[in-house]
Scaffold this active site. Structure first.
Site, PDB file in Angstrom:
ATOM      1  N   LYS B  79      60.592  43.382  18.764  1.00  0.00           N
ATOM      2  CA  LYS B  79      59.292  42.812  18.445  1.00  0.00           C
ATOM      3  C   LYS B  79      58.246  43.455  19.353  1.00  0.00           C
ATOM      4  O   LYS B  79      58.510  43.668  20.549  1.00  0.00           O
ATOM      5  CB  LYS B  79      59.335  41.290  18.658  1.00  0.00           C
ATOM      6  N   SER B 154      56.135  34.185  13.854  1.00  0.00           N
ATOM      7  CA  SER B 154      55.470  35.445  14.092  1.00  0.00           C
ATOM      8  C   SER B 154      56.392  36.662  14.165  1.00  0.00           C
ATOM      9  O   SER B 154      55.925  37.787  14.092  1.00  0.00           O
ATOM     10  CB  SER B 154      54.693  35.360  15.403  1.00  0.00           C
ATOM     11  N   SER B 178      59.002  30.840  15.963  1.00  0.00           N
ATOM     12  CA  SER B 178      58.708  32.217  15.562  1.00  0.00           C
ATOM     13  C   SER B 178      59.911  33.128  15.341  1.00  0.00           C
ATOM     14  O   SER B 178      59.751  34.236  14.835  1.00  0.00           O
ATOM     15  CB  SER B 178      57.767  32.875  16.577  1.00  0.00           C
TER      16      SER B 178
END
Lengths: 477, 492
Positions: B79, B154, B178
């Site tokens: 990420k 996210s 997330s």
């Protein structure tokens, strides 16, 4: 109109730790800009603070020395505001739960002792420094070497009633912090700095008046001047029927006045909240005890002990204990010699003169306490006179070899104590000054000094004065 | 089967046996990226050259007989809020569009030392604020199961990459769901470890007291393997906990007979999609068949979780994001007039709407006169929510629940309605507030073919139990390893 002056001080001490409070970077002063930095102290995304145990040690030390309670679990908080020298956009400080609470300190002003309350002591990080080069218009640089350097802030109660008390308090705090080895106490370089909150109220008024906060006073003298100025200013306002405005004022050293920096409306809302990146600082009894054991004797106690143990005058004790290393030096000398008073005199007069001339402190003194003690014993047992002692000391101070006994022997500086030799010298002087001897014997006793002086001159100062006196008395009555 | 379609576990075994090389696996993954990532857009930066070098050195490590780990030579994606030396770390924001960290996050250091191959950086909602990856400053990422729908967020890039096989596994971060929510939307396994289990050092912070890095994988076994590599104490993170890391993978197969599982009634309330509820209830029955004992439980403060979260997370974020001021790194607006204008314009232009909204909310919650009513009150409610879990865990080992009330929603469906977007986090947020470990495991599909996730929650540091239950469920349910059909582009 007559007012009561009310003063509280906030003192910031930069701690003498080797590394910063939340990272391993050096705190060394004077390195090239941004050399003492890492992702943590420059606030790089994702970097996290880790508290230095040493900083907590120092804060506990400061707290114990000022009779504070050590908080079992204190909390770091974020103080949020924007400024380029603040890399994270917040300063990590302590707010609701500081490490130390509720202490006090006794000061002495004009012979009267007074207790000043200490509200709290908390730990925090320093900010960096902005650099505005003169020749580059519109460009500023930031140096983060100082960012994250550990500080403690010592907040007093509004217990001081005059500039003199404020200065006495500040000096006492400084002395203690330097003694503890917590701070170097340098006001000019800003490693020891203070802000003053000042207000006036009519005598007997129950409520405090509106206060102004004074910043930027970088010496004791400026603290005194700035407070005096502020008291005058507020008095004029109140006398004129006006109201003091709550504001922060900046002392201008050159102009000798203070100017408003920001008013109450412009005051920041710092939005303090507990820093989620740091755990509460848990200090148990064992830790406090460990620090307590390591505390040095504090100046007030040391002064009293010097008075009791060494029977020296108060003025001497104050000079000798003003600096912990100086006090240690004195005690090292005293341990090896028999007269504390003589040691005190020599250190305060001769030694300090040399140190002041060279602008060095006692830790850099080339004469060891052992050598000085030996010199003093040579004076005390009559081997040399005090006057010769000064000569020898000067040589000890500048020579690589500072053994006083050797200097005295090599240069033949020992006093003449051989009565035969002295007698011959005295007989010679009596013979050459028959008229003066008669005058003396007729009552002009002042001439005795002349005879002694002649012997000293003849012996190049090495004659033992006590023996000379005795022999003269025997010979000419 | 193409190598990119294999699980981490399979590849690890085949690499150990010398059946394949890391170079081959890595080449296969990059071929897959070239074929499909244009249509999914999981990646923000792809590092094929660096990855192949890392693959070669992993192969060399095996050849020389040096110590290896389950991730040695395995292509993994990160990420884009995990700091990486040599790779941009944008956090999905214009503010950090060209930011290259000078240091590696601790998890990245651990992966590098373990010999992992890093494929690149994955898309996300800006500063991890969002539930759809629509808040990325760069581009949306598409759900591999239905390209008209969001992948969740996210960590939408991390889950879409695993679902579309453009990485063998990835790391995401979970502040209010997330990892788990996008894992459920993309039909993969996503795990949020206990707060303090994995170091946050180098993770660009959204809300420091809630953020936690975790694995996104195709199977539970893969999650156990990857967690084993990244977990453990880190002296650079004061909130990381110094407690031993068990052999998560080695203990997966121990049976779960007699384990007690609680079903909280508050998690099956109004707004729960019937298809989601049916799939999760079926999951419960399968776990019961495996010998787990079920009980109805209550987490009475659940209703307050979203409000609590959006006060605390935004308060922390308002402070965490203060450092993006244009002074030191990242974006700085041009042609500004003085310091204040530089700050204002830089932040006005550098942050997206959702980030600005949360900074304003958080600033407000911390302001003088409001602190007690908002921030302090929220902290008190957080304690109550944690106590709810403590009470349930006094009699239960695991809590089972849906991950998200609905399957993946369409692009644009919620982006203009922040409140309904926030409310979709209701089933994941309480876990973050209480700092617990939780996992999302695939538990079926809707009639229209969208994945559904089952959430399992455990006691603090009980990841071993959590993974074990998840593994047994996965074996019985049989959803693991399903791949969406993707349009591929011909590549050489």
């Amino acid at each position: 109109m007559d007012y009561e002056i009310v003063i509280g001080l906030e003192v910031h001490c930069q701690l003498l730790t080797e590394t910063k409070i939340f990272c391993g970077c050096s705190t060394h002063f004077g390195n090239p800009p941004n050399q003492n930095t890492c992702p943590v102290c420059t606030g790089m995304p994702g970097a996290l603070p880790v508290l230095s145990r040493k900083v907590v040690d120092f804060a506990i030390r400061a707290g114990l020395a000022t009779a504070c309670e050590i908080t079992p679990s204190s909390v770091f908080a974020r103080k949020n505001y924007f400024y380029p020298d603040l890399p994270k956009g917040y300063q990590i400080s302590q707010f609701e739960l500081p490490i130390c609470l509720g202490g006090h300190l006794d000061i002495e002003v004009a012979g009267e002792s007074k207790r000043i309350g200490i509200t709290r002591i908390h730990m925090e990080e320093d900010a960096g420094k902005l650099v505005h080069p003169e020749h580059e218009h519109g460009v500023s640089y930031v140096d983060y070497n100082r960012a994250c350097v550990p500080l403690i802030e010592i907040v007093s109660e509004p217990d001081m009633r005059s500039a003199a008390e404020a200065v006495a308090y500040l000096k006492a705090i400084r002395e203690i912090m330097v003694y503890l080895g917590v701070c170097d106490g340098n006001m000019e370089e800003g490693s020891f700095r203070c802000d003053a909150n000042i207000s006036l109220r009519r005598w007997g008024a129950p409520k405090l008046g509106i206060r102004a906060e004074l910043k930027n006073m970088n010496s004791f003298r400026n603290v005194q001047r700035a407070i005096d100025y502020e008291v005058e200013r507020q008095m004029d306002i109140l006398d004129g029927g006006g109201q003091v405005v709550q504001e922060t004022r900046l002392w201008n050293v050159d102009r000798g006045i203070s100017m408003s920096m920001r008013g109450k409306e412009e005051a920041h809302d710092y939005r303090y909240f507990p820093d989620p990146d740091l755990l509460p600082v848990v200090v148990d009894a064992a830790w406090i005890e460990e620090v307590r054991q390591s505390l040095p004797e504090l100046p007030v106690a040391k002064r009293q002990r010097f008075l009791d143990d060494y029977a020296i005058p108060l003025a001497d004790a104050e000079v000798l204990t003003a600096d912990r290393a100086m006090a240690d030096y004195f005690e090292a000398v005293v341990k090896l010699s028999s007269s504390p008073k003589l040691a005190a005199n020599w250190i305060m007069v001769e030694l300090m003169k040399f140190l002041n001339d060279d602008k060095i402190d006692i830790t850099q003194c080339p004469v060891t306490p052992q050598s000085l003690a030996e010199l003093l014993s040579l004076i005390e047992d009559g081997t040399i006179s005090g006057k010769i002692g000064k000569q020898v000391f000067a040589q000890m101070y500048s020579a690589a070899d500072n053994n006083p006994r050797k200097i005295v022997e090599d240069q033949g500086l020992a006093q003449m104590s051989d009565s035969g030799e002295l007698e011959a010298m005295i007989d010679e002087i009596i013979a050459a000054n028959g008229d003066k001897v008669t005058e003396y014997q007729q009552g002009k006793v002042k001439l005795f000094g002349f005879f002694v002086g002649q012997v000293m001159k003849k012996s190049k100062g090495q004659a033992n004065p006590q023996m000379v006196n005795k022999l003269f008395k025997e010979k000419i009555g | 089967m193409e190598l990119y379609n294999c699980t981490l576990e399979e590849l690890w075994q085949r690499l150990e046996k010398g059946e394949v090389s890391s170079f081959e696996v890595t080449r296969s993954v990059f071929k897959r990226i070239a074929e499909v990532d244009e249509t999914i857009a999981a990646y923000l930066e792809i590092d094929e050259k660096g990855a192949l070098i890392q693959a070669e050195s992993a192969d060399e490590r095996r050849r020389k007989g040096d110590a290896t780990t389950p991730v040695t030579g395995i292509p993994l994606g990160l990420k884009d809020l995990l700091s990486t030396v040599g790779l941009k770390t944008t956090c999905g924001s214009k503010m950090l569009a060209d930011y290259r960290p000078e240091y590696d996050a601790t998890v990245v250091t651990r992966l590098r030392e373990a010999g992992a191959v890093i494929t690149g950086k994955l898309n996300m909602d800006e500063f991890a604020m969002g539930s759809s990856t629509e808040n990325s400053a760069f581009n949306p990422t598409r759900n591999p199961w239905d390209r008209s729908r969001v992948p969740g967020g996210s960590s939408g890039g991390s889950t879409a990459a695993v679902a579309s096989a453009t990485a063998i596994a990835t790391l995401g971060s979970d502040t209010g769901g997330s990892i788990r929510q996008p894992a459920s939307f993309c039909g993969v396994v996503g795990m949020k470890p206990t707060y303090g289990r994995v170091s946050r050092y180098g993770l660009i912070a959204f809300a420091s007291s809630l953020d936690q890095i975790g694995p996104v994988t195709l199977t539970v076994a893969d999650a156990a393997l990857l967690l084993g590599v990244i977990a453990g104490h880190d002296e650079r993170d004061s909130t990381s906990v110094d407690t031993p890391v068990p052999d998560y993978y080695g203990n997966l197969k121990q049976d779960i007979k007699g384990l007690k599982i609680g079903v909280p009634k508050e998690y099956f309330g109004v707004g729960l999609d019937p298809e989601v509820e049916a799939a999760v209830r079926l999951g419960c029955r399968q776990l019961a068949d495996a010998g787990a004992q079920f009980a109805d439980v209550s987490l009475p403060h659940t209703d307050y979780a979203v409000a609590t979260y959006y006060l605390l997370a935004t308060a922390e974020a308002s402070s965490n994001l203060a450092r993006y001021d244009g002074v030191k790194y990242g974006f700085r607006a041009e042609n500004t007039d003085g310091l204040l204008d530089m700050y204002r314009t830089t932040r006005a232009q550098g942050f997206g709407d959702e980030v600005k909204r949360r900074i304003m909310l958080g600033t407000y919650a911390l302001s003088a006169g409001y602190y007690d009513a908002y921030y302090r009150k929220a902290q008190q409610v957080r304690t109550l929510i944690t106590q709810d879990f403590n009470e349930v865990f006094a009699d239960n080992d695991i809590i089972v629940a849906p991950v998200c009330p609905t399957p993946a929603f369409a692009f644009g469906e919620k982006i203009d309605d922040p409140l309904s977007m926030y409310l979709s986090d209701i089933l994941t947020i309480p876990v973050n507030l209480a700092g617990l470990p939780a996992i999302s495991v695939p538990c079926g599909f809707t009639k229209s073919g969208l994945p559904i996730g089952l959430q399992l929650i455990a006691k603090p540091f009980a990841e071993e139990t959590l993974l074990r239950v998840a593994w047994h469920y996965e074996q019985m349910a049989g959803w693991a390893g399903r791949r969406p059909e993707l349009v591929t582009k011909a590549v050489n």
